[in-house]
Scaffold this motif. Structure first.
Motif, short mmCIF file in Angstrom:
data_model
loop_
_atom_site.label_atom_id
_atom_site.label_comp_id
_atom_site.label_asym_id
_atom_site.label_seq_id
_atom_site.Cartn_x
_atom_site.Cartn_y
_atom_site.Cartn_z
N LEU A 208 8.70 5.20 12.71
CA LEU A 208 9.35 4.54 11.57
C LEU A 208 10.86 4.64 11.68
O LEU A 208 11.57 3.64 11.55
CB LEU A 208 8.95 5.23 10.25
CG LEU A 208 7.52 5.09 9.75
CD1 LEU A 208 7.42 5.69 8.36
CD2 LEU A 208 7.12 3.63 9.72
N TYR B 241 12.62 2.16 5.00
CA TYR B 241 12.28 3.49 5.50
C TYR B 241 11.51 4.27 4.43
O TYR B 241 10.47 4.87 4.69
CB TYR B 241 13.57 4.22 5.91
CG TYR B 241 13.43 5.72 6.03
CD1 TYR B 241 12.54 6.29 6.93
CD2 TYR B 241 14.21 6.58 5.24
CE1 TYR B 241 12.42 7.67 7.05
CE2 TYR B 241 14.09 7.95 5.35
CZ TYR B 241 13.20 8.50 6.26
OH TYR B 241 13.08 9.86 6.36
N ASP C 182 -0.24 1.77 4.58
CA ASP C 182 1.03 1.66 5.29
C ASP C 182 1.67 0.29 5.03
O ASP C 182 2.88 0.17 4.92
CB ASP C 182 0.81 1.82 6.81
CG ASP C 182 0.68 3.29 7.20
OD1 ASP C 182 1.44 4.10 6.64
OD2 ASP C 182 -0.16 3.61 8.04
N GLN D 118 7.98 2.79 3.63
CA GLN D 118 7.01 3.06 4.70
C GLN D 118 6.59 4.52 4.70
O GLN D 118 5.44 4.85 4.98
CB GLN D 118 7.59 2.66 6.07
CG GLN D 118 7.52 1.16 6.29
CD GLN D 118 8.07 0.77 7.65
OE1 GLN D 118 9.23 0.96 7.94
NE2 GLN D 118 7.21 0.24 8.49
N ARG D 119 7.54 5.39 4.35
CA ARG D 119 7.16 6.80 4.27
C ARG D 119 6.21 7.03 3.11
O ARG D 119 5.29 7.85 3.20
CB ARG D 119 8.41 7.67 4.12
CG ARG D 119 8.58 8.59 5.31
CD ARG D 119 9.69 9.56 5.13
NE ARG D 119 9.30 10.73 4.37
CZ ARG D 119 10.16 11.60 3.90
NH1 ARG D 119 11.45 11.42 4.12
NH2 ARG D 119 9.76 12.65 3.23
N TRP E 8 4.43 9.32 14.18
CA TRP E 8 4.55 8.16 13.29
C TRP E 8 5.90 8.15 12.59
O TRP E 8 6.53 7.09 12.45
CB TRP E 8 3.41 8.20 12.26
CG TRP E 8 3.39 7.01 11.36
CD1 TRP E 8 3.81 6.96 10.07
CD2 TRP E 8 2.94 5.69 11.69
NE1 TRP E 8 3.66 5.69 9.57
CE2 TRP E 8 3.11 4.89 10.54
CE3 TRP E 8 2.41 5.11 12.83
CZ2 TRP E 8 2.78 3.54 10.51
CZ3 TRP E 8 2.07 3.77 12.80
CH2 TRP E 8 2.25 3.00 11.65
#
Length: 1266
Positions: free
Chosen positions: A897, A157, A206, A160-161, A893
């Motif tokens: 996620l 998490y 990303d 990806q952020r 987005w």
């Protein structure tokens, strides 16, 4: 400004407690809503403050600015990578700790497993201490499973952020840069390229952040595992490691090759999207010229090259994945073969510890590590492309704040100005130009096409830097451009109320006719803005005489009379009102003075504008912000004369989002697009063969397991042979399967793209009026991007994992049937959870797709209106809108996620429960522990990954669904039909309208009402009417842009019965907006290559462009800039005339073609038309009455009906007629001159008519019959 979206809900993750953060508990309310109804944009949570586009963009921008500054001092090129690292390294490095803990657990877990199996091998039932120790190990296995489940997803998490933040910041910077590009820079980039940077290149961030930590983690973990393996099987482990080490450089090589293909693919994608951008922008022209086929060939050609590179990189991916999935089998086989041949005994604990250790390292070393290399190499290329863009020249505007003194004396002063658009051309764009404009003065700038009039304004605006000379501008500027750029983001009603309340006289001056509202909205803004200095670039040519005169008198010479004004115009009737007139020719100032001074000085400037022998000068006229004229935000053809009152303004349709699950038929369509039925059957068989071999091999292995630790395997050679045969078969089948599958899926992408493109080409024009360009490009950029690379990879991965799971469960249940007891309820729980998750996730993914379109639309519309935005100093506001669009996309987005993490944590949680049950169950039942446990552990990661990939496949299938939706658009009539007209048709050029009604959509208002008229062969007919009377609709009906009701006959052939191409190719049109396409000059004149060079040069000579084209570097083969922006508007119009001359058709339609050219070019066009098209029927739509006053007859339209239709002289006798009033509104002198011309024409016709009737007697009878 209109808010992009209503108030979003506050983001619960900001206030969630630790437990809720770890388990993503705060998302539960959203899932509850999603399971009950379709999610809407209003259900999304506000973006977290630290993820806001403005904040992130400005932070990274400051680091980049520092880097540029530093690099300039050190005389090196700036490195964008440095700026990114300096901005994000701290927050990203912290996440490395997560990875470290996670990988340590992965290595320790097999050790616990080994100890537990050893307890069973020793089989000491009475030793309680050993039993408790075993319980400890079982607890260790369970806890490490649970730890992995939680840590892994928290890590994912956060990385990806991190990727999302870099992407958002990059987009902000790219857009900000786009707003301040200089004219030179504009020539070096294209809309397509910038859209591609924003849609594909930034997405690499990303993916990059997910794997980057494995670059250091991989080798570290490998070292630890080698140490543990050495303890278990001694030196034999080196054989297995050797295979691994051999695989690593192989995969690194794949990564390098992959990045090479990627950069080539990116270039082709740029080119394809650029062409698509032009096709969608110029679709009206393409349809009227019947040029769909050459454009289809152009796009298909680029696409073919792109697909060949994508296919190569997909094969590489296939080999990479195959080597990953077969590596394990080869490594185990090699390790144990060596171990046995050296003379050792195999024990169960050994086998299972080694198997588990290898599978722990295998993921990192053969999947994540190469993925990291691949992503780094891809990102490097993307960063290079973005850096190149960020380093393009910017427009330097010297903005000196005005003192109170200066504010009193607002003025524009220019002395001895010399400037260049393009330094490579020797001749300057402007030279030795001097003038001063003080308050209350109106400077009129006149001159032939390409004289540098717009360039002069761009110098005042600061768009074109002065090479030498003085440019002093004191005061705020505002600018109105020929091609009016409208953003309908104003709350129009409020805006009007506000003005009504505040400035009534403005309203009276500007809003003379509400029909022209849209057209005047810019003028409105300009007047309302109350700036100090007004620059007007021929704004009056786009309206009819009455509105034009009104605007000039009430607005330009009325309200604005106290301001300094510079008006570029081609309409000589306004010159008397000017305080001074500046005459330009080929960039030189030929004369300057008042109207009377110029008349006295003997410079007959009216004739100067008309002189025929003058060559067309100066190609470099204003590369007007090199963009095509599509108003993607609103898809309103801004100044098409007829788009206003009679035709409804086309409002943008909401983007469609399908609902519910993606049915099997969509998968079937997807597969069938890429492979025939036989190929699909072969694939199914290959896929089933793989787990079959594996399972059989493992079953035998497990069956012998009980004897394993008692003695070395009997008949070892046979066993080794058997193993090697099976391993070989597995490897060969594995590789075959991957390559065939990738081939089929990439073929699907190619087929679907071609179908979508063909469908777009065949859909009626109405579709493009109601769908913004960004939305259509989004399907071609982003969705096709998914089909090309992401979907095949995910799909193949899912199938592979799915087959492995089946194999593993089959083996485990054949050896230990009781393992099915926990498996079945788990499976049911999984499937239930997947269904629950997908209901919400699919909607989130679809919202994410639809919220992405406005980002692209906003970008491409901003690029078209760049000058206007800068003249109105609206950059800040447009940047805010862009950030708001980005934030809206980020909301979707972010949910995308977090919802997938919510799902994954729950899946892995269930799996760790399964591992716990198995571990303690084995202890209680004292059964076949090794296999059960090691499978439970491998199953844990695999099952979760499989279910997640299946959900991911379904999410990505929304792209297929969106593409398929565009392959099934409504189609216009066929291009060719069974009924072909005779080859020489139309040989006379007789056009008959019989009770024709026309509307732009089936449910729209009727724009032409009951039109009956006849245009005789070789007749020249002028079509006039107020703005919005339906003039252009008449042409749309003739070309069948939408199907009209009633009959239209050309030379007795009913147009509705023949194919569209047969019809459209036989009529030439010179359109209102001259559209040129990227490509060579030759392709622009003759896309089908039907004409010789001699013909092409002749046509250019006829329109006096020969000199201009000869000066180009490669003459006819010169590549034009995007949308032909290296030619001035007038020159582009002449190219369109040359096209018409080349086509040699009997029917010519001229749609406002001379609105944007000076009277001299206008006369040139008229002269060429009279000479070249003497034998043709010519229909001319015009606002300038002098262009059509010498027509044989004039058709006057009003509100979609024919008001009058006769010879001009006859119409002028009727003082109540619209035409008479229109002539009177041009002013006394002009009206008298028009009347005189009409009389002369009527006399000439009178003489001809003596014998015209006898020759065309049949026509007269036909007409009376009608």
């Amino acid at each position: 400004m209109e808010p992009i979206k209503k108030d979003a809900k506050s983001n619960p993750s900001a206030t969630a407690n630790l437990f809720s953060q770890v388990f993503f508990w705060w998302l539960n309310p959203l899932f509850r809503i999603g399971s009950k109804r379709r999610l809407e944009e209003d259900d999304m949570y506000k973006v977290l403050p630290e993820d806001g586009s403005k904040r992130l963009g400005e932070e990274l921008q400051s680091y980049w600015d520092q880097e540029v500054e530093k690099a300039t001092k050190e005389l090196r090129t700036p490195k964008l990578t440095k700026a990114i690292i300096r901005c994000y390294w701290r927050s990203y490095a912290v996440l490395g700790v997560f990875t470290l803990i996670e990988e340590v657990i992965k290595v320790i877990q097999p050790v616990f497993l080994g100890k537990l199996i050893q307890y069973f091998e020793r089989s000491e039932p009475d030793n309680m201490a050993a039993l408790y120790e075993a319980y400890g190990y079982a607890a260790g296995i369970s806890l490490s499973a649970l730890g992995l489940a939680l840590l892994h997803h928290l890590y994912f998490y956060h990385v990806q952020r991190a990727g999302m933040k870099i992407r958002i910041a990059m987009c902000h910077m790219i857009y900000k840069k786009a707003l301040c590009l200089s004219a030179t820079a504009m020539g070096q980039t294209t809309t397509g390229q910038i859209v591609n940077l924003l849609s594909n290149d930034v997405n690499k961030f990303d993916e990059l952040t997910i794997f980057l930590h494995y670059l250091w983690m991989g080798p570290l973990q490998a070292a630890a595992v080698i140490g543990l393996l050495w303890q278990e099987v001694g030196a034999s482990c080196l054989a297995g490691i050797a295979v691994l080490i051999f695989l690593m450089p192989l995969q690194t090589m794949f990564g390098k090759l992959f990045s090479k293909y990627r950069s080539k693919t990116a270039a082709f994608t740029d080119s394809r999207i650029r062409t698509m951008n032009e096709v969608v922008s110029g679709i009206r022209i393409i349809k009227m010229y019947a040029w769909e086929k050459p454009f289809a060939a152009l796009v298909n050609d680029v696409r073919r090259k792109e697909i060949s590179k994508i296919m190569s990189s997909s094969y590489l991916r296939g080999l990479n994945m195959a080597s990953f999935f077969t590596a394990n089998k080869i490594i185990l086989f090699v390790t144990f073969t060596v171990y046995v041949l050296v003379g050792n005994k195999i024990s169960a604990s050994r086998v299972f510890v080694v198997v588990s250790l290898y599978s722990a390292i295998r993921l990192t070393v053969t999947l994540f590590f190469p993925a990291a290399i691949e992503k780094v190499s891809e990102s490097v290329i993307s960063i290079r492309r973005i850096k190149k863009f960020l380093l393009l020249d910017e427009l330097v505007k010297s903005h000196v704040p005005l003192t109170q003194e200066d504010k009193k004396e607002v003025s524009v002063e220019i002395q001895d100005l010399i400037c260049y658009w393009d330094k490579s051309i020797d001749a300057p764009t402007l030279q030795n130009v001097s003038f001063t404009v003080k308050p209350g003065q109106l400077l009129a700038v006149i001159g032939p096409v390409g004289a540098g009039k717009s360039s002069l304004l761009s110098t005042v605006l600061g768009e074109l830097p002065a090479e030498k000379g003085v440019v002093k501008v004191k005061g705020e500027l505002t600018y109105i451009y020929i091609y009016i750029y409208i953003t309908l983001r104003y709350k129009n009603k409020l805006y009007f109320k506000y003005i009504l309340a505040n400035r009534k006289e403005y309203l009276r001056a500007v809003l003379f006719d509400f029909a022209t509202y849209l057209l005047l909205s810019v003028g409105f803004r300009a007047v309302y803005q109350d700036a100090d200095i007004y620059l007007l670039d021929d704004p009056l040519s786009a309206v009819d005489a009455e509105v034009g005169r009104h605007l000039f008198e009430q607005c330009i010479c009325g309200i604005l009379k106290d301001k300094p004004r510079i008006l570029v115009t081609h309409q000589l009737q306004y010159l008397k009102a000017a305080n001074q007139i500046l005459v330009l020719k080929e960039g030189h100032m030929v004369a300057r003075g008042t109207y009377s001074e110029l008349l006295r000085s003997g410079v007959d400037f009216t004739s100067l504008l008309k002189k025929d022998e003058e060559e067309e000068g100066e190609k470099g006229e204003a590369p007007r912000s090199p963009r095509s004229r599509t108003l993607s935000q609103n898809s309103v053809r801004s100044h098409s004369s007829s788009v206003l009152s009679a035709e409804p303004v086309h409002t943008v349709a909401e983007e469609t989002r399908t609902e519910g699950t993606i049915g099997l038929h969509m998968y079937w369509k997807y597969f069938r697009a890429g492979a025939n039925v036989l190929m699909l059957i072969l694939l199914v068989l290959l896929n089933l063969a793989q787990p079959g071999f594996l399972s059989w091999h493992l079953c035998r292995y497990a069956h012998d397991q009980n004897m394993l630790h008692v003695s070395p395997i009997g008949n070892g050679d046979l066993c080794i042979l058997c193993s090697s045969g099976l391993t070989g078969a597995t490897v060969i089948f594995g590789f075959m399967r991957f390559l065939i599958m990738f081939n089929a899926l990439v073929n699907s992408a190619e087929t679907l793209h071609n179908r979508m493109f063909n469908s777009i080409l065949r859909t009626p024009v109405r579709f493009f009026d109601i769908n913004p360009i960004g939305r259509i490009l989004n399907r071609f950029a982003k969705d096709i991007g998914h089909l090309d690379s992401l979907l095949p990879w995910t799909f193949v991965d899912f199938i592979q994992v799915f087959l492995q799971i089946i194999g593993v469960i089959a083996v485990a249940s054949s050896v230990i049937p009781w393992i099915l007891i926990p498996v079945i309820p788990l499976l049911i729980a999984f499937l239930f959870l997947r269904r629950y998750f997908l209901r919400t996730s699919r909607d989130v993914k679809r919202i994410e797709s639809t919220t992405r379109s406005p980002v692209f639309s906003h970008l491409s519309s901003s690029l078209q209106g760049l000058w206007t935005i800068r003249a109105f100093k609206a950059e800040e506001r447009f940047q805010q809108t862009f950030d708001a669009h980005q934030d809206l996309h980020s909301e979707a987005w972010f949910l995308f996620l977090t919802t997938s993490r919510w799902f994954a944590v729950r899946l892995d949680g269930m799996c760790s429960v399964f591992v716990t049950i198995t571990a303690f169950g084995c202890l209680l039942l004292k059964d076949n522990v090794g296999l059960a446990l090691s499978y439970a552990v491998t199953l844990m990661g695999m099952f979760q990954w499989g279910v997640r990939q299946s959900a991911e496949v379904e999410n990505l299938m929304t792209s297929v669904e969106r593409v398929v939706e565009y392959t099934e658009l409504e189609s216009e009539a066929p291009w060719e039909t069974q009924k072909r007209p005779p080859p020489d048709w139309p040989n006379r050029g007789l056009i008959t309208f019989d009770r024709v009604n026309f509307s732009y959509s089936s449910d729209g208002p009727v724009v032409l009402k009951n039109i009956s008229a006849m245009f005789r062969p070789r007749e020249k007919v002028g079509i006039v009417g107020r703005t919005g009377a339906g003039k252009s609709s008449l042409i749309s009906a003739l070309f069948r842009l939408m199907e009209p009701e009633g009959k239209i006959l050309v030379d007795g052939v009913l147009t509705s019965e023949i194919g569209l191409h047969d019809l459209r190719q036989k009529m030439s049109i010179i359109p209102q907006d001259p559209v040129l396409f990227t490509g060579t000059m030759r392709k622009n004149l003759d896309p089908f290559s039907q004409h010789s060079d001699h013909d092409l040069w002749n046509a250019l000579k006829e329109v006096q462009l020969k000199a201009a084209v000869e000066e180009l570097p490669a003459k006819l083969e010169t590549e034009l800039a995007e949308s032909g922006s290296n030619f001035s508007v007038g020159q582009r119009q002449l190219v369109c005339l040359a096209r018409a001359i080349l086509r040699k058709n009997r029917i010519l339609i001229i749609d406002e073609a001379t609105a944007n050219v000076d009277p001299r070019t206008d006369e040139l066009i008229q002269k060429t038309i009279r000479a070249k098209f003497k034998e043709c029927t010519v229909l001319t739509i015009a606002h300038r009455l002098n262009t059509i006053i010498d027509s044989d007859r004039i058709l006057v339209l009003d509100a979609g009906r024919i008001h009058e239709y006769d010879a001009p002289h006859v119409l002028l006798q009727n003082q109540n007629g619209i035409f008479y009033k229109m002539v009177q509104q041009t002013g006394k002198a002009e009206a008298a001159s028009l009347l005189q011309t009409a009389k002369q024409v009527s006399r000439a016709l009178h003489i001809l008519n003596g014998f015209a009737t006898t020759r065309d007697g049949s026509l007269v009878i036909f007409e009376t019959a009608l």
